[in-house]
Design a protein around this motif. Sequence first.
Motif, PDB file in Angstrom:
ATOM      1  N   LEU A  51       4.025   8.782 -10.664  1.00  0.00           N
ATOM      2  CA  LEU A  51       3.505   8.644 -12.025  1.00  0.00           C
ATOM      3  C   LEU A  51       2.318   9.569 -12.299  1.00  0.00           C
ATOM      4  O   LEU A  51       1.732   9.525 -13.379  1.00  0.00           O
ATOM      5  N   LYS A  52       1.965  10.379 -11.282  1.00  0.00           N
ATOM      6  CA  LYS A  52       0.858  11.343 -11.406  1.00  0.00           C
ATOM      7  C   LYS A  52      -0.433  10.656 -11.845  1.00  0.00           C
ATOM      8  O   LYS A  52      -1.099  11.080 -12.798  1.00  0.00           O
ATOM      9  N   LYS A  70       0.831  -1.207   0.000  1.00  0.00           N
ATOM     10  CA  LYS A  70       0.000   0.000   0.000  1.00  0.00           C
ATOM     11  C   LYS A  70       0.868   1.260   0.000  1.00  0.00           C
ATOM     12  O   LYS A  70       0.553   2.238  -0.677  1.00  0.00           O
ATOM     13  N   THR A  71       1.975   1.209   0.741  1.00  0.00           N
ATOM     14  CA  THR A  71       2.904   2.344   0.748  1.00  0.00           C
ATOM     15  C   THR A  71       3.524   2.532  -0.635  1.00  0.00           C
ATOM     16  O   THR A  71       3.624   3.655  -1.134  1.00  0.00           O
ATOM     17  N   LEU A  72       3.926   1.427  -1.251  1.00  0.00           N
ATOM     18  CA  LEU A  72       4.519   1.491  -2.589  1.00  0.00           C
ATOM     19  C   LEU A  72       3.518   2.021  -3.615  1.00  0.00           C
ATOM     20  O   LEU A  72       3.883   2.828  -4.484  1.00  0.00           O
ATOM     21  N   VAL A  73       2.268   1.601  -3.521  1.00  0.00           N
ATOM     22  CA  VAL A  73       1.234   2.106  -4.444  1.00  0.00           C
ATOM     23  C   VAL A  73       1.129   3.621  -4.315  1.00  0.00           C
ATOM     24  O   VAL A  73       1.100   4.341  -5.313  1.00  0.00           O
ATOM     25  N   ALA A  74       1.108   4.117  -3.085  1.00  0.00           N
ATOM     26  CA  ALA A  74       1.004   5.565  -2.867  1.00  0.00           C
ATOM     27  C   ALA A  74       2.210   6.298  -3.452  1.00  0.00           C
ATOM     28  O   ALA A  74       2.057   7.338  -4.118  1.00  0.00           O
ATOM     29  N   ILE A  75       3.405   5.761  -3.230  1.00  0.00           N
ATOM     30  CA  ILE A  75       4.629   6.389  -3.755  1.00  0.00           C
ATOM     31  C   ILE A  75       4.615   6.393  -5.284  1.00  0.00           C
ATOM     32  O   ILE A  75       4.879   7.415  -5.919  1.00  0.00           O
TER      33      ILE A  75
END
Length: 126
Positions: free
Chosen positions: A60-61, A50-55
């Motif tokens: 990638l805007k 979930k953290t990686l998805v947010a980053i």
Amino acid sequence: MPSVVLCVNEITKNSVGKLDRIKTQEKFIKSTAFKTIKEGSYPATTQTEKTLVAIWRNALKMNTDIPKDANLLLYGADPVIIKSVFHKINKLMYLDLDISLFFKYSSIYEQGMMIDASMNFSDHYI
């Protein structure tokens, strides 16, 4: 060895006649082939994912979540973005990952597994 090979009908070229990666990528993302690749993908489940998805969404805007099994190169991850994301991951998670790992682990799921393994390994030696 590439993880995905895509056939495209047309390669967009810039004014000099070289490949215009951004326009070609935009055409592909709007195509049915990209929608097919995205179907059946899995959402992030672990906190690391979930953290990686947010980053990655921020980098990638993007306004929508990225499936954890998607190849991030298909979403527009380029060397500049990859470097920025890995710097942020290292800083946020107190890691020292080498950027070359991205090419080995190009999905959020793979990156999450690698990060969790790295964090568990370092916990034993602190």
